[in-house]
Design a protein around this motif. Structure first.
Motif, PDB file in Angstrom:
ATOM      1  N   ASN A  52       0.832  -1.212   0.000  1.00  0.00           N
ATOM      2  CA  ASN A  52       0.000   0.000   0.000  1.00  0.00           C
ATOM      3  C   ASN A  52       0.866   1.262   0.000  1.00  0.00           C
ATOM      4  N   LEU A  53       1.666   1.412  -1.074  1.00  0.00           N
ATOM      5  CA  LEU A  53       2.590   2.540  -1.181  1.00  0.00           C
ATOM      6  C   LEU A  53       2.237   3.413  -2.377  1.00  0.00           C
ATOM      7  N   THR A  54       2.492   4.731  -2.232  1.00  0.00           N
ATOM      8  CA  THR A  54       2.393   5.678  -3.330  1.00  0.00           C
ATOM      9  C   THR A  54       3.708   6.441  -3.419  1.00  0.00           C
ATOM     10  N   LEU A  55       4.297   6.477  -4.630  1.00  0.00           N
ATOM     11  CA  LEU A  55       5.527   7.231  -4.855  1.00  0.00           C
ATOM     12  C   LEU A  55       5.253   8.296  -5.895  1.00  0.00           C
ATOM     13  N   THR A  56       5.536   9.570  -5.569  1.00  0.00           N
ATOM     14  CA  THR A  56       5.371  10.666  -6.519  1.00  0.00           C
ATOM     15  C   THR A  56       6.633  11.516  -6.524  1.00  0.00           C
ATOM     16  N   ASN A  57       7.053  11.914  -7.724  1.00  0.00           N
ATOM     17  CA  ASN A  57       8.184  12.836  -7.878  1.00  0.00           C
ATOM     18  C   ASN A  57       9.464  12.312  -7.217  1.00  0.00           C
ATOM     19  N   CYS A  58       9.692  11.026  -7.340  1.00  0.00           N
ATOM     20  CA  CYS A  58      10.853  10.400  -6.704  1.00  0.00           C
ATOM     21  C   CYS A  58      11.924  10.056  -7.736  1.00  0.00           C
ATOM     22  N   ASP A  59      13.202  10.135  -7.305  1.00  0.00           N
ATOM     23  CA  ASP A  59      14.339   9.679  -8.100  1.00  0.00           C
ATOM     24  C   ASP A  59      14.922   8.442  -7.438  1.00  0.00           C
ATOM     25  N   ILE A  60      15.083   7.371  -8.231  1.00  0.00           N
ATOM     26  CA  ILE A  60      15.530   6.100  -7.676  1.00  0.00           C
ATOM     27  C   ILE A  60      16.806   5.656  -8.380  1.00  0.00           C
ATOM     28  N   GLU A  61      17.878   5.458  -7.610  1.00  0.00           N
ATOM     29  CA  GLU A  61      19.143   4.976  -8.138  1.00  0.00           C
ATOM     30  C   GLU A  61      19.460   3.555  -7.676  1.00  0.00           C
ATOM     31  N   GLY A  62      19.031   3.175  -6.503  1.00  0.00           N
ATOM     32  CA  GLY A  62      19.368   1.868  -5.941  1.00  0.00           C
ATOM     33  C   GLY A  62      18.821   0.725  -6.783  1.00  0.00           C
ATOM     34  N   LYS A  63      19.556  -0.380  -6.823  1.00  0.00           N
ATOM     35  CA  LYS A  63      19.115  -1.514  -7.636  1.00  0.00           C
ATOM     36  C   LYS A  63      18.118  -2.382  -6.870  1.00  0.00           C
ATOM     37  N   TYR A  64      17.307  -3.088  -7.631  1.00  0.00           N
ATOM     38  CA  TYR A  64      16.216  -3.923  -7.104  1.00  0.00           C
ATOM     39  C   TYR A  64      15.314  -3.102  -6.158  1.00  0.00           C
ATOM     40  N   PRO A  65      14.867  -1.915  -6.556  1.00  0.00           N
ATOM     41  CA  PRO A  65      14.207  -1.032  -5.586  1.00  0.00           C
ATOM     42  C   PRO A  65      12.830  -1.492  -5.121  1.00  0.00           C
ATOM     43  N   LEU A  66      12.039  -2.077  -5.983  1.00  0.00           N
ATOM     44  CA  LEU A  66      10.660  -2.427  -5.623  1.00  0.00           C
ATOM     45  C   LEU A  66      10.435  -3.898  -5.931  1.00  0.00           C
ATOM     46  N   TRP A  67      10.725  -4.739  -4.986  1.00  0.00           N
ATOM     47  CA  TRP A  67      10.540  -6.175  -5.146  1.00  0.00           C
ATOM     48  C   TRP A  67       9.502  -6.664  -4.140  1.00  0.00           C
ATOM     49  N   ILE A  68       8.674  -7.602  -4.623  1.00  0.00           N
ATOM     50  CA  ILE A  68       7.703  -8.299  -3.760  1.00  0.00           C
ATOM     51  C   ILE A  68       6.780  -7.279  -3.074  1.00  0.00           C
ATOM     52  N   ASN A  69       6.319  -6.317  -3.860  1.00  0.00           N
ATOM     53  CA  ASN A  69       5.425  -5.291  -3.339  1.00  0.00           C
ATOM     54  C   ASN A  69       3.992  -5.542  -3.788  1.00  0.00           C
ATOM     55  N   THR A  70       3.041  -5.119  -2.968  1.00  0.00           N
ATOM     56  CA  THR A  70       1.621  -5.280  -3.262  1.00  0.00           C
ATOM     57  C   THR A  70       0.921  -3.930  -3.142  1.00  0.00           C
ATOM     58  N   ASN A  71       0.096  -3.616  -4.147  1.00  0.00           N
ATOM     59  CA  ASN A  71      -0.701  -2.390  -4.137  1.00  0.00           C
ATOM     60  C   ASN A  71       0.194  -1.150  -4.095  1.00  0.00           C
ATOM     61  N   THR A  72       0.828  -0.890  -5.236  1.00  0.00           N
ATOM     62  CA  THR A  72       1.764   0.229  -5.351  1.00  0.00           C
ATOM     63  C   THR A  72       1.330   1.150  -6.482  1.00  0.00           C
ATOM     64  N   VAL A  73       1.426   2.467  -6.237  1.00  0.00           N
ATOM     65  CA  VAL A  73       1.147   3.482  -7.248  1.00  0.00           C
ATOM     66  C   VAL A  73       2.390   4.355  -7.400  1.00  0.00           C
ATOM     67  N   VAL A  74       2.842   4.545  -8.646  1.00  0.00           N
ATOM     68  CA  VAL A  74       4.020   5.362  -8.935  1.00  0.00           C
ATOM     69  C   VAL A  74       3.634   6.398  -9.979  1.00  0.00           C
ATOM     70  N   ASP A  75       3.973   7.681  -9.731  1.00  0.00           N
ATOM     71  CA  ASP A  75       3.649   8.739 -10.689  1.00  0.00           C
ATOM     72  C   ASP A  75       4.782   9.757 -10.746  1.00  0.00           C
ATOM     73  N   ASN A  76       5.128  10.114 -11.979  1.00  0.00           N
ATOM     74  CA  ASN A  76       6.096  11.186 -12.224  1.00  0.00           C
ATOM     75  C   ASN A  76       7.431  10.924 -11.514  1.00  0.00           C
ATOM     76  N   CYS A  77       7.936   9.725 -11.688  1.00  0.00           N
ATOM     77  CA  CYS A  77       9.200   9.339 -11.061  1.00  0.00           C
ATOM     78  C   CYS A  77      10.260   9.044 -12.120  1.00  0.00           C
ATOM     79  N   LEU A  78      11.497   8.915 -11.673  1.00  0.00           N
ATOM     80  CA  LEU A  78      12.616   8.559 -12.529  1.00  0.00           C
ATOM     81  C   LEU A  78      13.342   7.369 -11.932  1.00  0.00           C
ATOM     82  N   LEU A  79      13.445   6.287 -12.718  1.00  0.00           N
ATOM     83  CA  LEU A  79      14.275   5.153 -12.336  1.00  0.00           C
ATOM     84  C   LEU A  79      15.523   5.183 -13.207  1.00  0.00           C
ATOM     85  N   LYS A  80      16.656   5.444 -12.586  1.00  0.00           N
ATOM     86  CA  LYS A  80      17.893   5.655 -13.313  1.00  0.00           C
ATOM     87  C   LYS A  80      18.505   4.317 -13.748  1.00  0.00           C
ATOM     88  N   VAL A  81      19.572   4.419 -14.534  1.00  0.00           N
ATOM     89  CA  VAL A  81      20.208   3.233 -15.118  1.00  0.00           C
ATOM     90  C   VAL A  81      20.565   2.219 -14.038  1.00  0.00           C
TER      91      VAL A  81
END
Length: 281
Positions: A40-69
């Protein structure tokens, strides 16, 4: 719901087992599995650099984010995941997940993305370097997408594609129950070894399309001049508008076109070798 805003996290499992939270303007720095086992997570306007950031998650909303290389292999083993207006610069996003909605997103390195996924909806999104997109996936609906990448949908089942531009060699190989409507399908060896491939109002480009197909249906489709040697070893019912450069050894069914440059029946067709080939003029 917990609100986490304007913060930076790094290291391994920095937000492990986070639940019932909204992250806004959050930066995830280098580190493994920062938001693993979330609920039950919401991510907005986030920058993500770490690897394997969202694993084994349930009920997730992501908007206007950047997942880097560096956020490669970032979204695996998900259930009920919605993402909009987000840029993916990392390969291997989404794997072995169920209930994925992707809208208005850009994937700049879509290699091996959406593997072994089920119940996927993608709208108004682009995929570059997208080799093996949707491999081994099922129950897929694509609308207004643009793909540059080979081997689309291999071993996929129950796929619908609408109003899309596909540049993909070996697209839809070994698939079952694929339907495309109002699409451009550009690439060599389209649809080989498929079963129940249905193309409606599509334009077909690339050498030797649609061979070794079982129960192939084309309605009101057009062929580029380079789309030669079509329908070898196919059971096919095809309604083609305009010309086809060449047809080779179809197995059975009927092919109707305005004109066919060359019909090759050299005795190597598979039985019953009784396909009816008709030109309108």
């Amino acid at each position: 719901m917990q609100l986490i805003t304007n913060q930076t996290f790094g290291g391994e499992r920095s937000l492990y087992k986070l639940s019932d939270a909204k992250l806004d303007h959050v930066t995830i720095l280098a580190g493994d599995s920062p938001i693993k086992h979330g609920t039950n997570l919401t991510l907005t306007n986030c920058d993500i650099e770490g690897k394997y950031p969202l694993w084994i998650n349930t009920n997730t909303v992501v908007d206007n984010c950047l997942l880097k290389v560096t956020a490669r292999s970032g979204l695996w083993y998900l259930k009920n995941f919605k993402v909009t207006n987000t840029r993916f610069e990392c390969p291997k996003s989404f794997r072995d997940s169920d209930g994925i909605e992707i809208r208005d997103c850009t994937f700049t390195d879509a290699q091996e993305t959406l593997w072994s996924c089920r119940n996927v909806l993608v709208e108004k999104s682009s995929f570059d370097k997208g080799d093996y997109l949707l491999a081994h996936s099922s129950d897929i609906r694509l609308k207004n997408i643009k793909l540059n990448g080979n081997y689309l949908g291999q071993w996929g089942r129950n796929i619908e594609v609408f109003d899309s531009e596909i540049h993909s060699r070996d697209a839809f190989w070994n698939t079952e129950n694929v339907s495309c409507y109002n699409c451009t399908l550009d690439g060599e060896y389209l649809g080989w070894h498929s079963k129940n491939l249905h193309l409606v109002n599509c334009h077909i480009k690339g050498q030797q399309p649609l061979c070794y197909c079982e129960n192939l249906v084309l309605e009101n489709c057009t062929f580029d001049p380079d789309a030669d040697l079509a329908f070898e070893y196919c059971t096919v019912h095809a309604d083609i508008r305009g010309a086809v450069t060449s047809v080779k050894n179809p197995t059975s069914g009927e092919i109707v076109a305005d004109s066919i440059g060359e019909i090759i029946l050299d005795g190597n067709a598979l039985p019953p070798a009784n396909c009816k080939i008709v030109t309108r003029k």
